[in-house]
Design a protein around this motif. Structure first.
Motif, short mmCIF file in Angstrom:
data_model
loop_
_atom_site.label_atom_id
_atom_site.label_comp_id
_atom_site.label_asym_id
_atom_site.label_seq_id
_atom_site.Cartn_x
_atom_site.Cartn_y
_atom_site.Cartn_z
N HIS A 181 44.64 32.93 38.97
CA HIS A 181 45.10 33.06 37.98
C HIS A 181 44.37 31.88 37.21
CE1 HIS A 181 48.32 35.98 37.97
NE2 HIS A 181 48.47 36.04 39.53
N LYS A 182 44.29 31.18 37.13
CA LYS A 182 44.06 30.02 37.12
C LYS A 182 42.26 30.03 35.92
CE LYS A 182 45.23 26.15 39.92
NZ LYS A 182 45.86 24.81 41.10
N ALA A 183 42.06 30.90 36.80
CA ALA A 183 40.02 31.16 35.94
C ALA A 183 41.01 31.96 34.84
CB ALA A 183 39.78 32.13 37.32
N LEU A 184 41.27 32.84 34.54
CA LEU A 184 42.55 34.34 33.62
C LEU A 184 43.34 33.27 32.24
CD1 LEU A 184 42.78 36.58 32.80
CD2 LEU A 184 44.77 36.76 34.11
N LYS A 185 43.56 31.89 33.25
CA LYS A 185 44.38 31.24 31.87
C LYS A 185 43.37 30.25 31.40
CE LYS A 185 47.89 27.42 31.31
NZ LYS A 185 49.18 26.19 31.90
N CYS A 186 41.87 29.69 32.31
CA CYS A 186 40.71 28.85 31.25
C CYS A 186 40.48 29.93 30.53
CB CYS A 186 40.33 28.54 32.51
SG CYS A 186 40.58 26.89 33.35
N ALA A 187 39.98 30.94 31.24
CA ALA A 187 38.84 32.22 30.68
C ALA A 187 40.01 32.68 29.28
CB ALA A 187 38.57 33.13 31.32
N ILE B 18 37.59 36.99 31.56
CA ILE B 18 38.76 37.57 31.91
C ILE B 18 39.31 39.07 32.60
CG2 ILE B 18 40.76 38.51 30.28
CD1 ILE B 18 40.27 36.84 28.18
N ALA B 19 38.50 39.89 32.20
CA ALA B 19 37.92 40.99 33.09
C ALA B 19 37.49 40.85 33.97
CB ALA B 19 36.33 41.88 32.61
N LEU C 275 46.21 48.75 41.38
CA LEU C 275 45.21 49.41 39.93
C LEU C 275 45.73 48.89 38.40
CD1 LEU C 275 46.67 53.52 41.39
CD2 LEU C 275 43.42 52.05 41.20
N ASP C 276 46.47 48.45 38.16
CA ASP C 276 47.05 47.36 36.81
C ASP C 276 46.22 46.49 36.55
OD1 ASP C 276 48.55 47.13 34.41
OD2 ASP C 276 49.09 45.74 35.15
N TYR C 277 46.29 46.00 37.75
CA TYR C 277 44.64 45.15 37.04
C TYR C 277 43.23 45.51 36.59
CZ TYR C 277 47.34 40.51 38.30
OH TYR C 277 48.31 39.97 37.58
N TYR C 278 42.97 46.74 38.00
CA TYR C 278 41.51 47.21 37.59
C TYR C 278 41.55 48.06 36.63
CZ TYR C 278 41.10 47.20 42.79
OH TYR C 278 40.20 46.10 44.63
N PHE C 279 42.53 48.96 35.59
CA PHE C 279 42.20 49.26 34.68
C PHE C 279 42.40 48.57 33.45
CE2 PHE C 279 45.22 52.53 36.61
CZ PHE C 279 43.82 53.54 37.07
N LYS C 280 42.82 46.89 33.72
CA LYS C 280 42.72 46.07 32.30
C LYS C 280 41.75 45.36 32.68
CE LYS C 280 48.04 44.10 32.83
NZ LYS C 280 48.07 43.21 33.12
N ALA C 281 40.52 45.25 34.07
CA ALA C 281 39.33 45.46 33.76
C ALA C 281 38.83 46.17 32.85
CB ALA C 281 38.93 45.22 34.43
N ASN D 76 29.64 45.61 29.91
CA ASN D 76 29.36 44.41 30.72
C ASN D 76 29.51 45.71 32.12
OD1 ASN D 76 29.32 42.90 32.70
ND2 ASN D 76 31.27 41.90 33.05
N MET D 77 27.94 46.31 32.33
CA MET D 77 28.17 47.86 32.52
C MET D 77 28.01 47.04 34.09
SD MET D 77 28.26 49.62 31.00
CE MET D 77 28.02 50.70 31.76
N ARG D 78 27.31 46.04 34.75
CA ARG D 78 27.47 45.45 36.45
C ARG D 78 28.78 45.43 36.87
NH1 ARG D 78 28.33 40.88 39.61
NH2 ARG D 78 26.81 40.85 41.44
N ASP D 79 30.01 44.66 36.06
CA ASP D 79 31.26 44.43 36.57
C ASP D 79 32.24 45.21 36.31
OD1 ASP D 79 30.23 41.70 36.57
OD2 ASP D 79 31.72 41.12 35.25
N LEU D 80 31.32 46.88 35.54
CA LEU D 80 32.14 47.68 35.09
C LEU D 80 32.03 48.54 36.38
CD1 LEU D 80 34.17 49.70 33.35
CD2 LEU D 80 31.82 50.38 32.37
N GLY D 81 30.57 48.87 37.21
CA GLY D 81 30.78 49.30 38.15
C GLY D 81 31.08 49.13 39.86
N PHE D 82 31.35 47.67 39.82
CA PHE D 82 32.59 47.51 41.26
C PHE D 82 33.90 47.88 40.39
CE2 PHE D 82 29.14 43.88 41.74
CZ PHE D 82 28.82 44.44 42.61
#
Length: 279
Positions: A62-68, A77-78, A100-106, A115-121
């Motif tokens: 969450h700290k990473a999200l806030k900084c991003a 953020i993703a 699932l909520d967090y995954y769908f946001k990402a 961002n295909m690499r992270d999308l794959g994950f």
């Protein structure tokens, strides 16, 4: 300092990684670099996650999200949404709706910025979550796209963990021969790339499959390997599962003494991790 933290995380050197992260965060504060600070928080969150400390991992993500968000970095953020989803998938008990909520946001952001690499994950993690929900049509949809991305762009980590997810699906569907073949393929990818957590994960699953098939010798061999690596690299959450796995193998062999010994180790470690997470 950031590079040293990342190297430590990549090699599962958890204690060293935390030390480097803490030093890097002090430096980031001095130079007011929100982007770099977000990346360090992601690494430290991953280190806590590897130690099954989901509370501190969640705080850092969450700290990473806030900084991003402050830095305006959609990619980070993703990434933060992605790993938050992973946290809620792995915590006990899992919160699959929140994951699932967090995954769908990402997924939405990663598609937007290509961002295909992270999308794959993200896709493979969604697929894996649907395995546990026994929604196999959705599983195949998401894993199929993840494997296509991994294969076409030669992203080793996406290839490896998507194969792991497919093997897990076959295991749950009781197609053990197919599961074993895919797990062995996944294990080889980890061995080739010196991916310790990947080796641990695949070895534990392979041990379980051999035990189900009645091959106790190979079951013990792979289970021992998983336990030794967990101990050496302090991967405690996986170690608890490995102890439980080898306990089940000994129970299948009628060796009640060793079965009880490793079962007690699993429970003690699991209780210790639970207390740490909720302290």
């Amino acid at each position: 300092l950031y590079s040293m933290a990342r190297i430590s995380a990549d090699h599962s050197e958890l204690t060293d990684g935390l030390r480097w992260c803490n030093r890097a965060l002090i430096a980031c504060n001095k130079i007011s670099n929100d982007t770099l600070m977000a990346r360090v928080y992601l690494i430290r969150g991953y280190l806590y996650f590897s130690m099954a400390d989901y509370l501190n991992s969640n705080i850092d993500y969450h700290k990473a999200l806030k900084c991003a968000e402050k830095a305006g970095s959609k990619k980070i953020i993703a990434s933060a949404y992605n790993v938050l989803g992973l946290n809620f998938t792995n915590k006990k008990p899992p919160d699959r709706a929140k994951a699932l909520d967090y995954y769908f946001k990402a997924e939405k952001i990663d598609r937007e910025i290509k961002n295909m690499r992270d999308l794959g994950f993200v896709l493979l993690r969604i697929g894996w979550l649907y395995i546990n929900m026994e929604e196999y049509d959705k599983t195949k949809k998401y894993l199929g796209e993840a494997l296509y991305i991994g294969d076409s762009l030669k992203i080793v980590e996406v290839q490896k963990w998507t194969l792991e997810a497919y093997a897990d699906m076959y295991r749950k569907q009781k197609d053990y021969d197919k599961a074993l073949l895919v797990f062995l393929k996944s294990l080889q990818i980890s061995v080739d790339n010196q991916d310790i957590p990947g080796i641990v994960n695949s070895s534990a699953f392979i041990a379980d499959i051999f035990n189900i098939k009645g091959d106790r010798r190979n079951a013990i061999l792979y289970s021992d390997s998983s336990i030794k690596l967990c101990q050496q690299h302090k991967i405690f959450s996986a170690l608890s599962h490995a102890y439980k796995g080898i306990s089940s193998i000994y129970e299948s062999m009628g060796d009640d003494k060793n079965a009880l010994k490793f079962y007690k180790k699993s429970i003690r470690l699991k209780d210790s991790l639970f207390k740490k997470e909720n302290s």
